[in-house]
Design a protein around this motif. Structure first.
Motif, mmCIF file in Angstrom:
data_model
loop_
_atom_site.group_PDB
_atom_site.id
_atom_site.type_symbol
_atom_site.label_atom_id
_atom_site.label_comp_id
_atom_site.label_asym_id
_atom_site.label_seq_id
_atom_site.Cartn_x
_atom_site.Cartn_y
_atom_site.Cartn_z
ATOM 1 N N LEU B 28 119.051 9.883 -9.738
ATOM 2 C CA LEU B 28 119.416 9.938 -8.400
ATOM 3 C C LEU B 28 118.770 11.603 -7.557
ATOM 4 N N GLU B 29 119.682 12.276 -7.849
ATOM 5 C CA GLU B 29 118.862 13.704 -7.798
ATOM 6 C C GLU B 29 118.329 13.858 -7.758
ATOM 7 N N ALA B 30 117.115 13.513 -8.536
ATOM 8 C CA ALA B 30 115.815 14.092 -8.695
ATOM 9 C C ALA B 30 114.886 13.161 -7.080
ATOM 10 N N VAL B 31 115.222 12.364 -6.796
ATOM 11 C CA VAL B 31 114.605 11.404 -5.970
ATOM 12 C C VAL B 31 115.163 12.202 -4.722
ATOM 13 N N ARG B 32 116.570 12.541 -4.839
ATOM 14 C CA ARG B 32 116.853 13.194 -3.133
ATOM 15 C C ARG B 32 115.860 14.932 -3.523
ATOM 16 N N LYS B 33 115.953 15.412 -3.912
ATOM 17 C CA LYS B 33 115.260 16.609 -3.938
ATOM 18 C C LYS B 33 113.707 15.873 -3.504
ATOM 19 N N ALA B 34 113.145 15.632 -4.020
ATOM 20 C CA ALA B 34 111.958 15.127 -3.579
ATOM 21 C C ALA B 34 111.840 14.728 -1.992
ATOM 22 N N THR B 35 112.245 14.117 -2.164
ATOM 23 C CA THR B 35 112.988 13.781 -0.010
ATOM 24 C C THR B 35 112.516 14.943 0.338
ATOM 25 N N GLU B 36 113.098 15.990 0.336
ATOM 26 C CA GLU B 36 113.952 16.776 0.845
ATOM 27 C C GLU B 36 112.303 17.967 0.728
ATOM 28 N N ARG B 37 112.602 17.978 -0.386
ATOM 29 C CA ARG B 37 110.840 19.063 -0.468
ATOM 30 C C ARG B 37 110.010 18.296 0.484
ATOM 31 N N PHE B 38 109.447 17.259 0.497
ATOM 32 C CA PHE B 38 108.788 16.631 1.509
ATOM 33 C C PHE B 38 109.375 16.972 2.849
ATOM 34 N N ALA B 39 109.861 17.009 3.323
ATOM 35 C CA ALA B 39 110.829 16.596 4.639
ATOM 36 C C ALA B 39 110.617 17.561 5.385
ATOM 37 N N THR B 40 111.034 18.884 4.141
ATOM 38 C CA THR B 40 110.935 20.293 4.420
ATOM 39 C C THR B 40 109.504 20.688 4.948
ATOM 40 N N LEU B 41 109.149 20.203 3.477
ATOM 41 C CA LEU B 41 107.055 21.193 3.907
ATOM 42 C C LEU B 41 106.481 20.327 5.626
ATOM 43 N N THR B 43 108.549 19.167 7.773
ATOM 44 C CA THR B 43 109.407 20.063 8.930
ATOM 45 C C THR B 43 108.735 21.062 9.763
ATOM 46 N N ALA B 44 108.172 22.085 8.399
ATOM 47 C CA ALA B 44 107.648 23.437 8.604
ATOM 48 C C ALA B 44 106.782 22.905 9.122
ATOM 49 N N GLY B 45 105.859 21.977 9.399
ATOM 50 C CA GLY B 45 104.371 21.508 9.451
ATOM 51 C C GLY B 45 103.631 22.274 8.217
ATOM 52 N N ASP B 46 104.066 22.440 6.484
ATOM 53 C CA ASP B 46 103.073 22.525 5.805
ATOM 54 C C ASP B 46 102.194 21.203 5.194
ATOM 55 N N PHE B 47 101.543 20.557 6.229
ATOM 56 C CA PHE B 47 101.045 18.979 5.809
ATOM 57 C C PHE B 47 100.082 19.242 4.334
ATOM 58 N N ARG B 48 99.756 19.628 4.050
ATOM 59 C CA ARG B 48 98.611 20.160 2.922
ATOM 60 C C ARG B 48 99.574 20.327 1.750
ATOM 61 N N GLU B 78 103.145 11.461 13.872
ATOM 62 C CA GLU B 78 104.479 11.896 14.185
ATOM 63 C C GLU B 78 105.824 10.567 12.952
ATOM 64 N N LEU B 79 106.084 11.404 12.057
ATOM 65 C CA LEU B 79 107.358 11.043 11.458
ATOM 66 C C LEU B 79 108.621 11.802 12.255
ATOM 67 N N PRO B 80 109.429 11.078 12.432
ATOM 68 C CA PRO B 80 109.997 11.150 13.286
ATOM 69 C C PRO B 80 111.044 13.207 12.197
ATOM 70 N N GLU B 81 111.737 13.621 13.288
ATOM 71 C CA GLU B 81 111.863 14.394 11.841
ATOM 72 C C GLU B 81 113.720 13.660 11.275
ATOM 73 N N PRO B 82 113.206 14.300 9.952
ATOM 74 C CA PRO B 82 114.044 13.672 8.746
ATOM 75 C C PRO B 82 115.663 13.097 8.871
ATOM 76 N N GLY B 83 116.678 14.314 9.135
ATOM 77 C CA GLY B 83 117.731 14.472 9.250
ATOM 78 C C GLY B 83 118.603 14.357 7.967
ATOM 79 N N ALA B 84 119.743 14.403 8.157
ATOM 80 C CA ALA B 84 120.733 14.163 6.183
ATOM 81 C C ALA B 84 120.065 12.817 5.729
ATOM 82 N N ILE B 85 120.330 12.957 4.729
ATOM 83 C CA ILE B 85 120.840 12.289 3.154
ATOM 84 C C ILE B 85 121.495 11.271 3.487
ATOM 85 N N ARG B 86 121.443 10.282 3.880
ATOM 86 C CA ARG B 86 122.868 9.285 4.101
ATOM 87 C C ARG B 86 123.137 7.930 2.930
ATOM 88 N N SER B 87 122.118 7.693 2.297
ATOM 89 C CA SER B 87 121.754 6.660 1.290
ATOM 90 C C SER B 87 120.826 7.193 0.347
#
Lengths: 227, 135
Positions: B28-41, B43-48, B78-87
């Motif tokens: 579960l933690e690995a899935v959340r981390k992969a999601t957060e990493r993608f969302a962070t990059l 949001t920061a505009g590091d699309f590559r 134009e992905l939306p700003e991801p926000g917090a993980i709910r589930s």
């Protein structure tokens, strides 16, 4: 006769069926993996290795849906044939013996013999439990594997749905799903057909030397005799 | 022989259900981390760098539909700003992560979890509609 030969002779049924079970299970794992990988490839997903496959819910649900129906079959047969009879069938007791039968017939309590199991001789809860132990184990195995089928089935269907960008199915919803009941009932109908037809065929047909058949020369009306 | 029989019953009654229901915390933690990493990059505009976290099917589809590069297609999606993980739901090699504004789907690979679809919104009785997804 060597110890191994004696062991094989004394345990022929369990050894042959046990080995047959393992070979079939391994064969099912290979065939199931090939089928699963075809499904994955058509969805553009990465195929799974053999050991990866045998740990999947896809494999677990395919196994347990068959296990539960087999144990249900044996439980129903054990339990039902206490009261249900079939004239002329070696699968049935004699027509006047419907029910739990007397303590004397069952060799329990004061009627137990020297070589009877200890719990048959004692009274109370232990005798009650031991008198139904075979049915209890079959029922437990049925319920355990049916529960396993429901849990692994929900997981397998959820994984498939997520692959197609659909919502997963919670376990409680899966219990009401078409997938669960289709898997369950297709196994139940075949088991009930096999048991019912065996009971009837054995009235008129014979298999010389088999304890599941009446002796070849026994009359069609003879009930409760095994060859 | 009795020990083997007990083990067989234990496997039947306890082991097999666990195949379907137990999701270890680290998965579960690995899935959340992969999601957060993608969302962070993202949001920061590091699309590559974000593209490197997509499945190959999602990358190819992004290039095919938007292009000319995955990074450009991701910027245009134009992905939306991801926000917090709910589930988080994990079943076998597939996962779904519901965020405050949209939903991600992930697939497990030997190298870790990869995003197979993002910017997804549910549709009644049909698959999610996703701004970014593999074929």
């Amino acid at each position: 006769m060597s110890r191994l030969s004696r062991f094989l002779k004394d345990n022929g049924i369990s050894v042959v069926f046990g080995v047959g079970f393992l070979l079939s299970l391994i064969g099912q794992a290979f065939a199931g993996r090939a089928e699963f990988n075809e499904e994955l490839q058509s969805d553009g997903a990465r195929p799974v290795g053999f050991f990866e496959y045998v740990a999947t819910s896809h494999f677990a649900v395919d196994i347990t849906e068959n296990w539960q129906s087999e144990y249900l079959q044996f439980f129903l047969f054990l339990f039902g044939t206490v009261w249900l009879l079939q004239r002329g069938s070696p699968e049935s007791k004699e027509m006047h013996k419907a029910g739990l039968e007397s303590d004397k017939d069952q060799r329990v309590g004061p009627h137990a013999r020297e070589d009877s199991p200890r719990w048959a001789a004692v009274g109370g809860l232990r005798q009650t439990l031991y008198s139904r132990s075979l049915g209890i184990v079959m029922l437990t195995a049925f319920l355990g594997s049916w529960l396993a089928q429901s849990i692994s089935g929900a997981a397998a269907l959820s994984e498939e749905r997520l692959r197609g960008l659909q919502e997963p199915v919670p376990w409680a919803s899966y219990l009401l799903s078409a997938d669960f009941w289709s898997r369950t009932l297709q196994n139940w109908q075949s088991e009930l057909l096999a048991v019912g037809s065996m009971a009837i065929f054995a009235v008129y047909l014979r298999q010389r030397g088999s304890p599941e058949s009446k002796p070849v020369g026994a009359s069609h009306d003879a009930t409760g005799i095994e060859g | 022989m009795r020990t083997i029989a007990r083990l067989a019953v234990l496997t039947l009654v306890v082991g097999v259900p666990l195949t379907g229901c137990a999701v270890p915390q680290d998965r579960l933690e690995a899935v959340r981390k992969a999601t957060e990493r993608f969302a962070t990059l993202h949001t920061a505009g590091d699309f590559r760098a974000a593209c490197a976290l997509l499945t190959s099917a999602a990358r190819e589809e992004a290039v095919h539909n938007g292009g000319p590069t995955c990074a450009q297609a991701l910027a245009d999606a134009e992905l939306p700003e991801p926000g917090a993980i709910r589930s988080t739901d994990v079943y076998g090699r597939q996962a779904r992560v519901e965020l405050a504004t949209d939903t991600y789907f992930l697939t497990s690979f030997p190298g870790g979890w990869r995003i197979s679809a993002a910017g997804c919104t549910p549709r009644e009785g049909r698959p999610y509609r996703c701004l970014l997804k593999g074929d």
